[in-house]
Motif scaffolding. Sequence first.
Motif, PDB file in Angstrom:
ATOM      1  N   PRO A 258       0.896  -1.349  -0.272  1.00  0.00           N
ATOM      2  CA  PRO A 258      -0.165   0.200  -0.170  1.00  0.00           C
ATOM      3  C   PRO A 258       0.706   1.286  -0.267  1.00  0.00           C
ATOM      4  N   GLU A 259       0.098   2.381  -0.795  1.00  0.00           N
ATOM      5  CA  GLU A 259       1.034   3.405  -0.661  1.00  0.00           C
ATOM      6  C   GLU A 259       0.962   4.442   1.009  1.00  0.00           C
ATOM      7  N   ARG A 260       2.069   5.321   0.684  1.00  0.00           N
ATOM      8  CA  ARG A 260       1.378   5.928   2.151  1.00  0.00           C
ATOM      9  C   ARG A 260       0.827   7.116   1.628  1.00  0.00           C
ATOM     10  N   GLU A 261       0.068   7.669   2.224  1.00  0.00           N
ATOM     11  CA  GLU A 261      -0.332   8.670   2.384  1.00  0.00           C
ATOM     12  C   GLU A 261      -0.146  10.273   2.256  1.00  0.00           C
ATOM     13  N   THR A 262       0.730  10.267   3.461  1.00  0.00           N
ATOM     14  CA  THR A 262       1.924  11.345   3.063  1.00  0.00           C
ATOM     15  C   THR A 262       2.903  11.035   3.067  1.00  0.00           C
ATOM     16  N   THR A 263       4.482  11.273   2.987  1.00  0.00           N
ATOM     17  CA  THR A 263       5.225  11.230   3.347  1.00  0.00           C
ATOM     18  C   THR A 263       6.031  12.215   4.192  1.00  0.00           C
ATOM     19  N   ALA A 264       6.555  11.474   5.085  1.00  0.00           N
ATOM     20  CA  ALA A 264       7.197  12.143   5.953  1.00  0.00           C
ATOM     21  C   ALA A 264       8.794  11.889   5.559  1.00  0.00           C
ATOM     22  N   THR A 265       9.296  12.721   6.651  1.00  0.00           N
ATOM     23  CA  THR A 265      10.651  13.048   6.541  1.00  0.00           C
ATOM     24  C   THR A 265      10.864  13.243   7.524  1.00  0.00           C
ATOM     25  N   ILE A 266      11.800  12.156   7.739  1.00  0.00           N
ATOM     26  CA  ILE A 266      12.352  11.343   8.680  1.00  0.00           C
ATOM     27  C   ILE A 266      13.492  12.230   8.929  1.00  0.00           C
ATOM     28  N   ILE A 267      14.658  12.292  10.226  1.00  0.00           N
ATOM     29  CA  ILE A 267      16.086  12.370  10.807  1.00  0.00           C
ATOM     30  C   ILE A 267      16.290  12.179  11.449  1.00  0.00           C
ATOM     31  N   GLY A 268      16.781  10.535  11.119  1.00  0.00           N
ATOM     32  CA  GLY A 268      17.689   9.855  12.074  1.00  0.00           C
ATOM     33  C   GLY A 268      18.280  10.012  13.272  1.00  0.00           C
ATOM     34  N   PRO A 269      18.081   9.172  14.180  1.00  0.00           N
ATOM     35  CA  PRO A 269      18.882   8.988  15.363  1.00  0.00           C
ATOM     36  C   PRO A 269      20.528   9.714  14.699  1.00  0.00           C
ATOM     37  N   GLY A 270      21.129  10.433  15.598  1.00  0.00           N
ATOM     38  CA  GLY A 270      22.975  10.664  14.849  1.00  0.00           C
ATOM     39  C   GLY A 270      23.072  11.249  13.539  1.00  0.00           C
ATOM     40  N   THR A 271      21.869  11.667  13.379  1.00  0.00           N
ATOM     41  CA  THR A 271      22.079  13.098  12.372  1.00  0.00           C
ATOM     42  C   THR A 271      22.084  14.772  12.403  1.00  0.00           C
ATOM     43  N   LYS A 272      22.729  14.848  12.190  1.00  0.00           N
ATOM     44  CA  LYS A 272      22.497  16.211  12.523  1.00  0.00           C
ATOM     45  C   LYS A 272      23.041  17.320  11.831  1.00  0.00           C
ATOM     46  N   ILE A 273      21.916  18.135  10.879  1.00  0.00           N
ATOM     47  CA  ILE A 273      21.612  19.334  10.050  1.00  0.00           C
ATOM     48  C   ILE A 273      22.050  20.501  10.759  1.00  0.00           C
TER      49      ILE A 273
ATOM     50  N   LEU B 266       5.288  18.479  13.221  1.00  0.00           N
ATOM     51  CA  LEU B 266       6.404  18.276  13.478  1.00  0.00           C
ATOM     52  C   LEU B 266       6.855  17.497  14.730  1.00  0.00           C
ATOM     53  N   THR B 267       6.919  16.473  14.379  1.00  0.00           N
ATOM     54  CA  THR B 267       7.280  15.958  15.393  1.00  0.00           C
ATOM     55  C   THR B 267       9.299  15.980  16.023  1.00  0.00           C
ATOM     56  N   ILE B 268       9.725  16.054  17.345  1.00  0.00           N
ATOM     57  CA  ILE B 268      10.974  16.485  17.883  1.00  0.00           C
ATOM     58  C   ILE B 268      10.833  14.997  19.191  1.00  0.00           C
ATOM     59  N   GLY B 269      11.269  14.022  18.418  1.00  0.00           N
ATOM     60  CA  GLY B 269      10.944  13.015  19.423  1.00  0.00           C
ATOM     61  C   GLY B 269      12.171  12.761  20.491  1.00  0.00           C
ATOM     62  N   SER B 270      11.707  11.756  21.422  1.00  0.00           N
ATOM     63  CA  SER B 270      13.158  12.151  22.250  1.00  0.00           C
ATOM     64  C   SER B 270      14.056  10.846  21.719  1.00  0.00           C
ATOM     65  N   GLY B 271      14.851  12.758  22.977  1.00  0.00           N
ATOM     66  CA  GLY B 271      16.591  12.113  22.286  1.00  0.00           C
ATOM     67  C   GLY B 271      17.229  13.019  21.432  1.00  0.00           C
ATOM     68  N   ALA B 272      15.697  14.008  20.786  1.00  0.00           N
ATOM     69  CA  ALA B 272      16.819  15.125  19.995  1.00  0.00           C
ATOM     70  C   ALA B 272      16.449  15.926  20.868  1.00  0.00           C
TER      71      ALA B 272
ATOM     72  N   SER C  71       4.449  15.578   7.132  1.00  0.00           N
ATOM     73  CA  SER C  71       5.060  15.634   8.514  1.00  0.00           C
ATOM     74  C   SER C  71       6.193  15.519   8.454  1.00  0.00           C
ATOM     75  N   ALA C  72       6.968  15.480   9.707  1.00  0.00           N
ATOM     76  CA  ALA C  72       8.599  15.347   9.756  1.00  0.00           C
ATOM     77  C   ALA C  72       8.549  14.882  10.895  1.00  0.00           C
ATOM     78  N   ARG C  73       9.159  13.963  11.159  1.00  0.00           N
ATOM     79  CA  ARG C  73       9.664  13.602  12.937  1.00  0.00           C
ATOM     80  C   ARG C  73      11.347  13.439  13.333  1.00  0.00           C
ATOM     81  N   ILE C  74      11.972  14.307  13.612  1.00  0.00           N
ATOM     82  CA  ILE C  74      13.093  13.849  14.027  1.00  0.00           C
ATOM     83  C   ILE C  74      13.878  13.879  15.177  1.00  0.00           C
ATOM     84  N   LEU C  75      15.002  12.639  14.957  1.00  0.00           N
ATOM     85  CA  LEU C  75      14.549  12.214  16.094  1.00  0.00           C
ATOM     86  C   LEU C  75      16.406  11.785  16.264  1.00  0.00           C
ATOM     87  N   GLY C  76      17.021  12.993  15.497  1.00  0.00           N
ATOM     88  CA  GLY C  76      18.798  13.724  15.539  1.00  0.00           C
ATOM     89  C   GLY C  76      18.758  14.751  16.268  1.00  0.00           C
TER      90      GLY C  76
END
Lengths: 131, 169
Positions: B2-17, B43-49, B26-31
């Motif tokens: 199945p196709e995703r309804e929305t494309t999510a931007t995810i900045i993984g843990p360990g990544t720094k921009i 926009l979600t700033i994850g735990s540890g970000a 939607s976007a989720r920042i874990l880094g």
Amino acid sequence: MFQQKSEQRIAECYHCGHRIAMSMAARSVTCPRCYRGLVLDDLIVRDSVSGAKLITCGRVVVERKGRAVTRHINARDGVEIEGEVEAQVSSGGVVHVGSRGCVRGDIAAASLVADTGAVIDGFCRIGNPQA
Amino acid sequence: MPERETTATIIGPGTKIKGELAFEGSARILGGVDGQINGTGELTIGSGAVCQAAIEADTVVIDGTVEGDVVARQRLTLSSKATLKGDITAAAVAVAEGATFIGHCRVGPEALANPPARTTTTIEPKAKSRAQAPEWAGEKKTTDWTPTPTTAIPENAKPTWMAGLTGSA
């Protein structure tokens, strides 16, 4: 053997922070540490109130038509605002600003909830900033 | 699949921009992000970000640590582990017990109608010459000031009132 009464309430002195156990029926008490009187009732503002302070160990509730213009509001158990408040608000519990609530002043509390439509304008210190 | 309804931007843990991050949906920042985050959506700033950024989005959920101003057009949620140091402007705010927030708070429709001016510094190349004065100002009258030449004082010169004094004390 001494048996503790089940219906007890623990309040925190808003002067010195001492925790006091008392009966649920108590409405006021004197802090055994600082010997200062404490108000335990909930304070409900239904109309316009102005003065220096609104302080209680319970809650302060500002109803929809209520307006509190004071220097300080301190409620250890929480503050509920549906009306208008111009004061420095501090609480050990939740400060809940309803959809029609308006707060102009600084807020210091453990937690803050502002519904859609609420107006808050002031400096906030929420949680434990030392952590 | 199945196709995703929305494309999510995810900045993984360990990544720094470092710089500006723009997203849609939607976007989720874990880094980590240092700079600026702009987006439409959640926009979600994850735990540890850890973010040192000015954030602007429709809905902002903070679970980690943020230092910077936050503008949430719809709702800002600080969960129990969140730490936010900066000013917030939002339509609605929920701060869970345990969350830390230090900053100026402007919540409500009025706050969004008049958002605080973002402080930006524009660096422009230095002008080679000074700007010309407007015509109405006329020509600037300048007077060249030249110091008057001073005559050298002789070393043995005495003031006139000492002329009459003779001998020693």
